[in-house]
Design an enzyme around this catalytic site. Structure first.
Site, mmCIF file in Angstrom:
data_model
loop_
_atom_site.group_PDB
_atom_site.id
_atom_site.type_symbol
_atom_site.label_atom_id
_atom_site.label_comp_id
_atom_site.label_asym_id
_atom_site.label_seq_id
_atom_site.Cartn_x
_atom_site.Cartn_y
_atom_site.Cartn_z
ATOM 1 N N GLU A 265 0.841 -1.191 0.000
ATOM 2 C CA GLU A 265 0.000 0.000 0.000
ATOM 3 C C GLU A 265 0.887 1.256 0.000
ATOM 4 O OE1 GLU A 265 -3.679 1.780 2.706
ATOM 5 O OE2 GLU A 265 -2.142 0.525 3.660
ATOM 6 N N LYS A 340 -10.084 1.106 -1.829
ATOM 7 C CA LYS A 340 -10.093 0.747 -0.425
ATOM 8 C C LYS A 340 -11.439 1.166 0.168
ATOM 9 C CE LYS A 340 -7.293 1.171 3.802
ATOM 10 N NZ LYS A 340 -6.076 1.769 4.383
ATOM 11 N N CYS A 374 -5.016 -3.297 3.296
ATOM 12 C CA CYS A 374 -4.671 -3.037 4.685
ATOM 13 C C CYS A 374 -5.870 -3.171 5.633
ATOM 14 C CB CYS A 374 -4.012 -1.659 4.787
ATOM 15 S SG CYS A 374 -3.053 -1.396 6.305
#
Length: 509
Positions: A265, A340, A374
């Site tokens: 990321e 995300k 993440c």
């Protein structure tokens, strides 16, 4: 190649209607040995053995091709000439009952050389050889560089090419594709002056060949190699500086024949150091200005090195809103994206990032994959949505600054592998960026996890990097084992779900 048009590759079988562009390509590539074959010859190949005639097109234009026959191994593993394969008037000797493939020609448009299209065609031939359960691939290989070195014998020339003291445009390529020189053939193609009429008899053996097999192997890819880059955050001088570092890893992973390369990321965060005086919210928007260029370069790398790349994640500014987006660059030139979904307090507070609202499974040539960036890996609902769509591999690019944060990602990723009966690869960054505001030291220990059952490692960990060290890791994942787990696992989490019970509890909230 038109630099203004995005590359979009497609590998397919050659059709009757393809003759004219195919002939033009052969005339361009083989002016010294006669150019294009007659239409009747190509039509005979397409009719007699359609699966053996393959091409690669870019946005509909044929830019590379491979022509192949079936032959008897016992006959053509011995010395022969080109006319034993194709007569002077263009008749080909295809043996429908043959137990080996014979590579007639592979040719690539000059503008596309360096993009490893020839290697891709060879891999397709190998897949076909295994799918048809044939003994080997044979080929008569020209040595067109020999005319420059006639001061040495032809056998010495071949040995020098083997030792990489001399580069031959055909033999060097064949050797790099795992072919062995079995013997030298004289007067193979007498009119080939550059090779002095010589050719090498080349062979690639099918390791999976079964003498008495009653059925062919499944051509679908079942063993997939994952490569993960544990990325060192360091000061960079320019976007090219950062991309050259990335290309080193892509090239290295490709040399190990990885099907995927996972970057962390915000791996591009060092570029914020090019504007050290900007506040956090300004710096991340400054970083987003590089995203399109990085995206385009990574797509080119995926095509050139024949590897699917999960390009970590990058900031994207759309209609005044900033998003954290991960891109999957397919090796055929196509691109998928995954926003995300869950944004951390830090991203919201310091960078004012918004979350996406769609999660999806992405079909690739090496399995069905999903990307959870993440923090997203810490929400089981997302993994379950992907599992219901048949996900086989989850990629988790992450960026954590403490061991506590890292362990949240790691432990949740392992849970996703178990509850969704899939593989999970996590990739993070290490080091520090002292010139970038609000970016602390990085903590990472990248890894690849499996479900926890008898088919997999005892600790459900296929590969693991050293903590806080720049490096690459590899793991071969067996997609067939997931099928076995779904049906015959010690526990079968997916089969034992109780959706009605869960729904009834949710409706009461």
């Amino acid at each position: 190649m038109d630099e203004n048009t995005a590359t979009l590759l497609n590998l397919r079988v050659i059709e009757v209607s393809d003759y004219q562009p195919l002939a033009e390509l052969m005339d361009l590539v083989f002016p010294d040995v006669g150019g294009a074959w007659p239409k009747s010859t190509i039509m005979q190949l397409v009719t007699a053995f359609p699966d053996g005639q393959i091409c690669i097109e870019d946005n509909g234009k044929i830019v590379a091709a491979a022509l192949t026959l079936k032959v008897s191994y016992n006959r053509f593993s011995l010395p022969h000439t080109y006319s034993d394969i194709i007569t002077d008037d263009g008749v080909v000797f295809h043996d429908a009952k043959g137990d080996a493939l014979y590579g007639l020609d592979v040719f690539v448009h000059p503008d596309y050389r360096g993009h490893r299209l020839g290697r891709r065609l060879y891999e397709a031939r190998k897949d076909l050889c295994q799918a048809l359960n044939l003994k080997a691939i044979l080929a008569g290989g020209r040595i067109p560089g020999y005319h420059k070195h006639t001061d040495v014998s032809v056998t010495d020339y071949i040995n020098k090419v083997r030792r990489k003291e001399i580069h031959d445009p055909i033999l060097s390529f064949q050797l790099s594709n795992d072919f062995d020189v079995k013997r030298l053939m004289n007067r193979y193609l007498p009119e080939d002056d550059k090779s002095a009429g010589y050719a090498t008899l080349l062979e690639w053996d099918n390791f999976f060949y079964e003498e008495d097999a009653s059925s062919v192997h499944d051509i679908d890819k079942t063993i997939v190699r994952l490569g993960v880059v544990q990325w060192q955050m360091r000061h960079v001088l320019s976007v090219d500086d950062l991309l050259n570092q990335a290309e080193f890893f892509v090239s290295s992973l490709a040399n190990y024949q990885s099907d995927f390369a996972l970057f962390p990321e915000f791996f591009c965060a060092p570029l914020m150091g090019l504007a050290p005086d900007k506040r956090s919210v300004e710096a991340i928007r400054f970083l987003s200005e590089f995203t399109q260029a990085i995206k385009q370069r990574f797509s080119q790398l995926a095509v050139t090195y024949n590897i699917n790349i999960i390009a970590g994640s990058m900031p994207v500014l759309e209609d005044g809103k900033l998003y954290n987006v991960s891109y999957l660059m397919h090796r055929d030139g196509s691109i998928d994206e995954q926003y995300k979904i869950h944004i951390t307090p830090h991203e919201q507070r310091d960078w004012v990032i918004d979350g996406g609202d769609t999660v999806k499974v992405i079909e690739t040539d090496a399995g069905r994959v999903g990307i959870l960036t993440c923090y997203d890996a810490e929400f089981p609902e997302l993994g379950r949505i992907l599992a219901e769509q048949g996900v086989q591999i989850l990629f988790v690019p992450f960026w954590t600054d403490t061991k506590n944060g890292y362990l949240r990602v790691r432990l949740c990723a392992q849970a996703r592998a178990i509850e969704n009966e899939c593989y999970v690869a996590i990739g993070g960054s290490v080091g520090n960026l002292p010139r970038v505001d609000n970016v602390d030291i990085q903590y990472a220990q990248s890894a690849v996890f499996s479900p926890s059952d008898v088919y997999f490692p005892h600790d459900a960990t296929l590969a693991e990097a050293n903590a806080n060290t720049e490096m690459m890791i590899f793991a071969d994942v067996d997609l067939d084992k997931l099928k076995m787990l779904h049906e015959r696992g010690s526990v079968t989490n997916l089969k034992h779900r109780r959706p009605k019970l869960y729904a009834s509890h949710l409706s009461q909230e």
